[in-house]
Design a protein around this motif. Structure first.
Motif, PDB file in Angstrom:
ATOM      1  N   SER B  42       2.828  -2.104   3.481  1.00  0.00           N
ATOM      2  CA  SER B  42       2.341  -1.418   2.279  1.00  0.00           C
ATOM      3  C   SER B  42       0.832  -1.570   2.153  1.00  0.00           C
ATOM      4  O   SER B  42       0.142  -0.650   1.701  1.00  0.00           O
ATOM      5  CB  SER B  42       3.012  -1.982   1.028  1.00  0.00           C
ATOM      6  N   ASP B 154       5.917   5.243   1.594  1.00  0.00           N
ATOM      7  CA  ASP B 154       6.240   3.819   1.617  1.00  0.00           C
ATOM      8  C   ASP B 154       7.709   3.641   1.237  1.00  0.00           C
ATOM      9  O   ASP B 154       8.059   3.673   0.063  1.00  0.00           O
ATOM     10  CB  ASP B 154       5.344   3.047   0.641  1.00  0.00           C
ATOM     11  N   GLU B 155       8.549   3.487   2.220  1.00  0.00           N
ATOM     12  CA  GLU B 155       9.995   3.323   2.004  1.00  0.00           C
ATOM     13  C   GLU B 155      10.528   4.351   1.014  1.00  0.00           C
ATOM     14  O   GLU B 155      11.141   3.981   0.009  1.00  0.00           O
ATOM     15  CB  GLU B 155      10.305   1.904   1.512  1.00  0.00           C
TER      16      GLU B 155
HETATM   17 MG   LIG Z   1       6.030  -2.832   1.188  1.00  0.00          MG
END
Ligand SMILES: [Mg+2]
Ligand SMILES: Nc1ncnc2c1ncn2[C@@H]1O[C@H](COP(=O)(O)OP(=O)(O)OP(=O)(O)O)[C@@H](O)[C@H]1O
Lengths: 262, 257
Positions: B42, B154-155
């Motif tokens: 991240s 991000d995910e």
């Molecule tokens: Mg992360």
């Protein structure tokens, strides 16, 4: 084959169940008991008037214009005081929510002054503004200012950081992030603060009016006590309760309207 | 657009999150970043998008983004980051409001993004009325509306249940076929990595370094075909081999800060 037994039921019991008539029944029961106690002489009228007497006092005092005059005097203090305190509190609280410098300088001061019972400042405010209206309005405004500033600040602080990052990631200007993300996100907390400050305003109003005022519900209640007119006294207290209920009813509507997205 | 990451390091106070990450990403490529929890994925994405200043190193973009790209680096968030007080349409329109573009163009972009994500019938709904999958569709539509040159994810699917994730992954692939953007995609899910990536970048445990770069030679459009299943399963196994030990070690580390 073993014997089959049904599983005994263990749930339920603590679930809230709607009981629409019960609140009214409870109210009627209390008033009924009170009336009976008064009628049978269990409650001497000098200490506690009967509900019927209070009712009559409310009707008579409304009809002859006494109650409207006192209510008007009270509202003329409470509304400006609350508005001034709220406006200033929101400005300071939101500034502390946005700017690190405002937070670093303001938060310790606000936190230090917040616990002072503001009625203790009334004598000082009387020295500054005189015994008239401004000192009472200033007391209410001061009392409202601090909780408003703190609740507005913590409401801004509790807006999810990720929403602000989202705004930044789309290149929103700072003013837009404040207007479109921070303030709407802080709204629930700010409105919850209004409930607290409304009761603070009512409390300070009555206290200030008892210290020195000719008109106003607080002054009316105090005079009734001095003259041992308990029916007037309880009627005045009932008015305060109704006023508080009306305010919270109004705020409830405001909340539902502003937060209708919830 | 091609993105260049040159010896990027990042520290949070005394905690080194990334160390000397070098990576060149080609125009229109999909790079998936995987690595053990807390290895700085991240953080790297935040640095690429300009939300974090790296302690060291630079990230650059080759060439100038096309004029219609209003926000060259655009995120899609794990928790969707929708404004609950705005309708779907107004959430999707948010990134356009402060841009100097004609109102008709603005409405057209929003309508097109809603159509592409299957949200047209939900335009007036509020986020709380939507399922997780539909909320993330709003997040995707909001990203597409600015015609990003680089999409940073991000995910994006990890807050969703397994079935919704599968459905949305298929939708993402369909949308990506028409999106020229370069995509950088962080995930913990090796199946997503094997399905979406042109290249998978495996980071080491904290401080994150590039441990291995794996190119998947099956064209993305063909990966759903049964004849490639064995190859993709092998890719997943290989990725798991690469991160298993590190993930286990990272898991036993104390979380500081
Ligand atoms: Mg992360
Ligand atoms: N704001 C911060 N302050 C201090 N440390 C941070 C901060 N943000 C992240 N870290 C630390 O830096 C390291 C890398 O964080 P990062 O969120 O980039 O990891 P990640 O690979 O995305 O992890 P995950 O897989 O759990 O999402 C972690 O150990 C984290 O605890």
């Amino acid at each position: 084959m073993a014997e089959r037994r049904p599983i005994p039921f263990r749930g339920g019991g603590f679930d809230p169940v709607p009981r629409p008539i019960v609140p009214w029944l409870a109210l009627v029961a209390i008033l009924g008991l009170w009336q009976v106690a008064s009628s049978t002489g269990l409650l001497p009228p000098l200490f506690m008037p009967s509900p019927a007497t209070v009712m009559r006092a409310l009707v008579d005092l409304s009809a002859d214009g006494t109650i409207p005059r006192h209510i008007e005097a009270s509202l003329r203090r409470m509304i400006p005081g609350w508005l001034i305190g709220t406006a200033a509190g929101l400005a300071v609280g939101i500034a502390m929510g946005i700017f690190s410098t405002a937070r670093a300088s303001g938060l310790p001061i606000v936190s230090a002054l917040f616990p002072i019972p503001k009625i203790a400042l009334l004598p000082l405010l009387i020295l500054w503004f005189g015994i008239g209206e401004p000192s009472k309005i200033a007391t209410i405004a001061l009392g409202v200012f601090f909780p408003t500033a703190i609740s507005a600040y913590s409401a801004c602080d509790s807006v999810p950081r990720n929403l602000i990052r989202m705004g930044q990631s789309f290149g929103l200007p700072g003013a837009d992030i404040v207007r479109k993300i921070l303030l709407p996100g802080a709204m629930p907390g700010i409105l919850a603060g209004f409930r607290i400050t409304a009761s603070v305003a009512l409390l300070l109003l009555v206290a200030a009016e008892m210290i020195g005022a000719e008109f106003g519900i607080g002054a009316f209640v105090l005079q009734a006590g001095n003259l041992m007119q308990t029916d007037h006294l309880v009627a005045g207290v009932a008015l305060l309760s109704i006023l508080g209920l009306l305010i919270s009813f109004g705020l409830g509507h405001l909340e539902r309207w502003v937060l209708r997205w919830r | 657009m091609p993105v260049h990451i040159e010896s990027v390091s990042h520290r949070y106070g005394t905690v080194a999150a990334l160390e000397g990450v070098d990576l060149d990403i080609a125009d229109g490529e999909t790079v998936v970043l995987i690595g053990p929890s807390g290895c700085g994925k991240s953080t790297l994405l935040g640095i690429i998008g300009g939300l974090l200043k790296p302690s060291d190193g630079v990230v650059s973009l080759s060439g100038t983004p096309p004029v219609e790209s209003l926000n060259p680096f655009t995120y899609i968030f794990q928790d969707f980051a929708l404004l609950p007080w705005r309708s779907v349409r107004d959430n999707v329109g948010l990134p356009l409001e402060h841009r100097a573009i004609p109102a008709a163009d603005r409405a057209g972009r929003v309508a097109a993004a809603l159509a592409l994500t299957g949200l047209t019938d939900f335009a007036d709904a509020y986020p709380r009325q939507l399922s997780g999958g539909m909320r993330q569709r709003v997040g995707i539509a909001r990203a597409l509306v600015v015609r990003p040159a680089v999409l940073l994810l991000d995910e994006p699917l990890s807050a969703l249940d397994a079935q919704t994730r599968q459905l949305l992954m298929d939708d993402l692939l369909a949308i990506w076929g028409r999106e020229p953007a370069t995509k950088i995609y962080v995930t913990h899910n090796l199946e997503e990595a094997a399905r979406l990536a042109d290249r998978v970048v495996v980071l080491s445990r904290r401080p994150g370094r590039v441990r291995e770069v794996l190119r998947i030679d099956v064209p993305v459009a063909d990966r759903a075909r049964p004849e490639h299943a064995a190859r993709l399963a092998e890719v997943q196994r290989r990725l798991w081999d690469l991160i298993r030990d590190e993930a286990a070690t990272a898991d036993r580390e104390m979380v500081d800060g």
